[in-house]
Design a protein around this motif. Sequence first.
Motif, PDB file in Angstrom:
ATOM      1  N   ASP A  38      38.320  58.483  51.353  1.00 16.75           N
ATOM      2  CA  ASP A  38      37.032  58.241  52.021  1.00 16.75           C
ATOM      3  C   ASP A  38      36.682  56.755  52.113  1.00 16.75           C
ATOM      4  OD1 ASP A  38      36.245  57.536  49.450  1.00 16.75           O
ATOM      5  OD2 ASP A  38      34.880  59.220  49.174  1.00 16.75           O
ATOM      6  N   GLY A  39      37.526  55.887  51.547  1.00 17.54           N
ATOM      7  CA  GLY A  39      37.319  54.452  51.655  1.00 17.54           C
ATOM      8  C   GLY A  39      36.219  53.880  50.786  1.00 17.54           C
ATOM      9  N   ARG A  40      35.610  54.683  49.934  1.00 11.50           N
ATOM     10  CA  ARG A  40      34.476  54.200  49.143  1.00 11.50           C
ATOM     11  C   ARG A  40      34.909  53.317  47.980  1.00 11.50           C
ATOM     12  NH1 ARG A  40      30.852  58.832  47.051  1.00 11.50           N
ATOM     13  NH2 ARG A  40      29.760  56.992  46.227  1.00 11.50           N
ATOM     14  N   ARG A  41      36.075  53.567  47.435  1.00 16.56           N
ATOM     15  CA  ARG A  41      36.533  52.806  46.279  1.00 16.56           C
ATOM     16  C   ARG A  41      38.044  52.655  46.327  1.00 16.56           C
ATOM     17  NH1 ARG A  41      34.692  57.801  43.818  1.00 16.56           N
ATOM     18  NH2 ARG A  41      32.911  56.737  42.876  1.00 16.56           N
ATOM     19  N   ASP A  54      34.676  48.739  44.661  1.00 17.22           N
ATOM     20  CA  ASP A  54      34.142  49.297  45.896  1.00 17.22           C
ATOM     21  C   ASP A  54      34.403  48.319  47.034  1.00 17.22           C
ATOM     22  OD1 ASP A  54      32.289  47.256  45.631  1.00 17.22           O
ATOM     23  OD2 ASP A  54      30.629  48.573  45.082  1.00 17.22           O
ATOM     24  N   GLY A  55      33.881  48.617  48.204  1.00 16.51           N
ATOM     25  CA  GLY A  55      34.132  47.786  49.372  1.00 16.51           C
ATOM     26  C   GLY A  55      33.494  46.418  49.315  1.00 16.51           C
ATOM     27  N   ASP A  56      32.580  46.197  48.365  1.00 21.81           N
ATOM     28  CA  ASP A  56      31.960  44.890  48.182  1.00 21.81           C
ATOM     29  C   ASP A  56      32.602  44.105  47.045  1.00 21.81           C
ATOM     30  OD1 ASP A  56      30.073  45.175  50.259  1.00 21.81           O
ATOM     31  OD2 ASP A  56      28.810  46.411  48.954  1.00 21.81           O
ATOM     32  N   GLY A  57      33.648  44.681  46.432  1.00 22.79           N
ATOM     33  CA  GLY A  57      34.352  43.961  45.379  1.00 22.79           C
ATOM     34  C   GLY A  57      33.755  44.093  44.000  1.00 22.79           C
ATOM     35  N   ARG A  58      32.846  45.039  43.791  1.00 25.35           N
ATOM     36  CA  ARG A  58      32.284  45.238  42.451  1.00 25.35           C
ATOM     37  C   ARG A  58      33.330  45.924  41.580  1.00 25.35           C
ATOM     38  NH1 ARG A  58      27.309  45.924  45.501  1.00 25.35           N
ATOM     39  NH2 ARG A  58      27.975  48.031  46.052  1.00 25.35           N
ATOM     40  N   LEU A  59      33.786  45.207  40.575  1.00 20.34           N
ATOM     41  CA  LEU A  59      34.887  45.671  39.743  1.00 20.34           C
ATOM     42  C   LEU A  59      34.358  46.412  38.525  1.00 20.34           C
ATOM     43  CD1 LEU A  59      38.002  45.267  39.966  1.00 20.34           C
ATOM     44  CD2 LEU A  59      37.768  43.442  38.276  1.00 20.34           C
ATOM     45  N   SER A  60      34.967  47.543  38.217  1.00 18.02           N
ATOM     46  CA  SER A  60      34.563  48.333  37.061  1.00 18.02           C
ATOM     47  C   SER A  60      35.116  47.713  35.776  1.00 18.02           C
ATOM     48  CB  SER A  60      35.096  49.761  37.194  1.00 18.02           C
ATOM     49  OG  SER A  60      36.509  49.782  37.000  1.00 18.02           O
ATOM     50  N   SER A  61      34.774  48.303  34.654  1.00 15.90           N
ATOM     51  CA  SER A  61      35.445  47.978  33.395  1.00 15.90           C
ATOM     52  C   SER A  61      36.844  48.603  33.414  1.00 15.90           C
ATOM     53  CB  SER A  61      34.635  48.531  32.223  1.00 15.90           C
ATOM     54  OG  SER A  61      34.502  49.951  32.349  1.00 15.90           O
ATOM     55  N   LEU A  62      37.657  48.249  32.442  1.00 18.42           N
ATOM     56  CA  LEU A  62      38.994  48.828  32.341  1.00 18.42           C
ATOM     57  C   LEU A  62      38.881  50.325  32.068  1.00 18.42           C
ATOM     58  CD1 LEU A  62      42.090  48.396  32.170  1.00 18.42           C
ATOM     59  CD2 LEU A  62      41.761  47.995  29.706  1.00 18.42           C
ATOM     60  N   LEU A  63      39.468  51.152  32.952  1.00 26.37           N
ATOM     61  CA  LEU A  63      39.315  52.607  32.844  1.00 26.37           C
ATOM     62  C   LEU A  63      40.546  53.311  32.290  1.00 26.37           C
ATOM     63  CD1 LEU A  63      37.457  53.424  36.190  1.00 26.37           C
ATOM     64  CD2 LEU A  63      36.494  52.966  33.927  1.00 26.37           C
ATOM     65  N   ALA A  64      41.718  52.738  32.499  1.00 29.89           N
ATOM     66  CA  ALA A  64      42.945  53.413  32.066  1.00 29.89           C
ATOM     67  C   ALA A  64      43.943  52.376  31.568  1.00 29.89           C
ATOM     68  CB  ALA A  64      43.542  54.237  33.201  1.00 29.89           C
ATOM     69  N   PRO A  65      43.913  52.042  30.279  1.00 30.35           N
ATOM     70  CA  PRO A  65      44.881  51.090  29.739  1.00 30.35           C
ATOM     71  C   PRO A  65      46.314  51.583  29.964  1.00 30.35           C
ATOM     72  CG  PRO A  65      43.114  51.479  28.169  1.00 30.35           C
ATOM     73  CD  PRO A  65      42.941  52.479  29.270  1.00 30.35           C
ATOM     74  N   GLY A  66      47.186  50.665  30.355  1.00 30.35           N
ATOM     75  CA  GLY A  66      48.591  51.007  30.558  1.00 30.35           C
ATOM     76  C   GLY A  66      48.910  51.632  31.896  1.00 30.35           C
ATOM     77  N   ALA A  67      47.902  51.920  32.727  1.00 29.59           N
ATOM     78  CA  ALA A  67      48.161  52.554  34.029  1.00 29.59           C
ATOM     79  C   ALA A  67      48.750  51.529  34.998  1.00 29.59           C
ATOM     80  CB  ALA A  67      46.885  53.140  34.600  1.00 29.59           C
ATOM     81  N   TYR A  68      49.704  51.974  35.812  1.00 30.59           N
ATOM     82  CA  TYR A  68      50.355  51.046  36.745  1.00 30.59           C
ATOM     83  C   TYR A  68      50.685  51.673  38.100  1.00 30.59           C
ATOM     84  CZ  TYR A  68      54.592  53.446  35.122  1.00 30.59           C
ATOM     85  OH  TYR A  68      55.534  54.400  34.804  1.00 30.59           O
ATOM     86  N   ARG A  69      50.502  52.948  38.271  1.00 30.45           N
ATOM     87  CA  ARG A  69      50.777  53.617  39.545  1.00 30.45           C
ATOM     88  C   ARG A  69      49.796  54.772  39.689  1.00 30.45           C
ATOM     89  NH1 ARG A  69      53.894  50.265  40.602  1.00 30.45           N
ATOM     90  NH2 ARG A  69      55.976  50.864  39.930  1.00 30.45           N
ATOM     91  N   ALA A  70      49.426  55.120  40.941  1.00 30.19           N
ATOM     92  CA  ALA A  70      48.465  56.216  41.136  1.00 30.19           C
ATOM     93  C   ALA A  70      48.554  56.743  42.555  1.00 30.19           C
ATOM     94  CB  ALA A  70      47.038  55.746  40.839  1.00 30.19           C
ATOM     95  N   PRO A 412      49.403  44.521  52.198  1.00 27.65           N
ATOM     96  CA  PRO A 412      48.386  45.123  53.073  1.00 27.65           C
ATOM     97  C   PRO A 412      48.264  46.621  52.813  1.00 27.65           C
ATOM     98  CG  PRO A 412      50.416  44.766  54.288  1.00 27.65           C
ATOM     99  CD  PRO A 412      50.637  44.171  52.922  1.00 27.65           C
ATOM    100  N   VAL A 413      47.032  47.115  52.741  1.00 26.10           N
ATOM    101  CA  VAL A 413      46.771  48.524  52.453  1.00 26.10           C
ATOM    102  C   VAL A 413      45.620  48.998  53.329  1.00 26.10           C
ATOM    103  CG1 VAL A 413      46.158  50.219  50.682  1.00 26.10           C
ATOM    104  CG2 VAL A 413      47.485  48.196  50.045  1.00 26.10           C
ATOM    105  N   TRP A 414      45.796  50.120  54.006  1.00 22.88           N
ATOM    106  CA  TRP A 414      44.745  50.669  54.861  1.00 22.88           C
ATOM    107  C   TRP A 414      43.579  51.162  54.020  1.00 22.88           C
ATOM    108  CZ3 TRP A 414      44.940  49.718  59.850  1.00 22.88           C
ATOM    109  CH2 TRP A 414      46.181  49.553  60.480  1.00 22.88           C
ATOM    110  N   ARG A 415      42.383  50.829  54.483  1.00 23.08           N
ATOM    111  CA  ARG A 415      41.165  51.435  53.936  1.00 23.08           C
ATOM    112  C   ARG A 415      40.691  52.543  54.869  1.00 23.08           C
ATOM    113  NH1 ARG A 415      35.096  48.820  53.310  1.00 23.08           N
ATOM    114  NH2 ARG A 415      34.309  50.361  51.797  1.00 23.08           N
ATOM    115  N   PHE A 420      41.826  47.232  56.945  1.00 22.03           N
ATOM    116  CA  PHE A 420      42.760  47.182  55.826  1.00 22.03           C
ATOM    117  C   PHE A 420      42.473  45.962  54.956  1.00 22.03           C
ATOM    118  CE2 PHE A 420      44.752  45.008  59.412  1.00 22.03           C
ATOM    119  CZ  PHE A 420      45.218  43.813  58.859  1.00 22.03           C
ATOM    120  N   SER A 421      42.931  46.034  53.720  1.00 23.11           N
ATOM    121  CA  SER A 421      42.855  44.887  52.819  1.00 23.11           C
ATOM    122  C   SER A 421      44.222  44.223  52.764  1.00 23.11           C
ATOM    123  CB  SER A 421      42.409  45.317  51.420  1.00 23.11           C
ATOM    124  OG  SER A 421      43.315  46.249  50.868  1.00 23.11           O
ATOM    125  N   TYR A 422      44.220  42.945  52.457  1.00 22.42           N
ATOM    126  CA  TYR A 422      45.484  42.239  52.264  1.00 22.42           C
ATOM    127  C   TYR A 422      45.241  40.983  51.435  1.00 22.42           C
ATOM    128  CZ  TYR A 422      44.508  38.550  55.770  1.00 22.42           C
ATOM    129  OH  TYR A 422      43.991  37.485  56.465  1.00 22.42           O
TER     130      TYR A 422
END
Length: 465
Positions: A38-41, A54-70, A412-415, A420-422
Amino acid sequence: MKTIALFAGVRRLCALPLVAVLLLLAGCLEKNILWSPDGRRAVVFAPEGLYLTDGDGRLSSLLAPGAYRAAWLGDSRQLVIARRIRAGTWDEAARLLGAERAGKLAASVEELWQKSPTDTLAKLRVEKVEKTETSLWQIYLRDRHGSDVRAQLDPDAWKMWQSVQVDAHVLALAKIEAESLVWDATLFGGAGEIEEVRVAAGDRAVAFVATPGYALPGQADDELQLWVARLDSSAGAELIAARVAAYPDWTADGRDVAYVQANSGAERDQLRLGTLVQRPVFDAAGGWIEKPELRELAGFLFSDRVRVRCLRDGRILFNGVELSLPIAAEDFGETREQLFALDPARQATLGRLVPRKREANLPKSLAFFEVSPDEKQVLFGDFNGAVAVLTLASGEVEEVQDAAKDHLQGQPVWRAAGEFSYTRRATDKAAVRKAEIVLRAGGKDRVISAGWPDDLVNHLFSEKK
């Protein structure tokens, strides 16, 4: 003259020392940002693990230590996440690896140990036993035969053995709840890194590619393997193919997996032929197909970086090299990849998607490409910061950012369709931040990473060695 073109049913070995082609086919461009449907995050991967923005660049806290793919599920709230987890004992490692894989590894080590403890330790020291994870052998022997191992080691070596830990790689479901991650079922555990995760339409299953991480008899420890796990079942993951390229995809109906597989017989540092394969996984009622009839759709030079993407109209897209033999050494540098489309419904005919006159406007390697949500455009990136957009209907190429020798990942990644972001490189070469993440729509860029820490930004966009 013989042309190695793209043809069905290739079965012969190609082992030519064409170094330039091997370099072209090598390399792995990381995808450190991944937008939700849905492009929200978006997921953001840092060295320490997974964040959200989110689309404005508000970064969360660390949610998943060690995560590298999703990979996102269709509801934009659930994800399938790959992460590293440290294990300090064999029991912990075995639990993370799963009973079957841990049992096979333990049996192979135990067999060597029972034949000759001295030879087993010598093999571990000299040959490293396996290329990727000697620690698994060490932990097993330390925890199961500690006194005998200690008797054969000097005090400093035994002290090192006591501190050994190992990385296990786990694939699990998670859900976003109130800006936190809640973990659900674990789908897979292994010793090797997970390279790609793809969710089938309807969220019925996930296909993923991983290295074994350790060598069993008759098995290479670095050849990629393709697994499938059902998301509505506790049956665990099933291995469906080996010697595969890293980037498979599901067909639009979520029933088949399309992937590229290397023909056996050649070393990894030689040119090999490979086959584009379509493998049925589920029948029309959603049942698992035990003995599928594989469809071999095309053959070409194999690379474990070949990317496959399936469109809703049935076409299958993939990158590949057209190579004519014989070839002069001076011509190697002119070799480029092409983006191909194959339509299995029309007698598996192939079509080039990049006009010859536009090939020079794209990176030589097309291994990093993604199709837009409306399937009208394709994004390309490379290790030198190049970003380009191909419009499929016209063949026109827009060069968003040129390549430079600055080891910048374009990523580059489609939103959404048309957005897209790049990674946009900094114009000031002396700047602390070498690049920023921007969102591009309508030919205009908007920076979203301005508030992110410098270390995070510079890590995301530098070339991984």
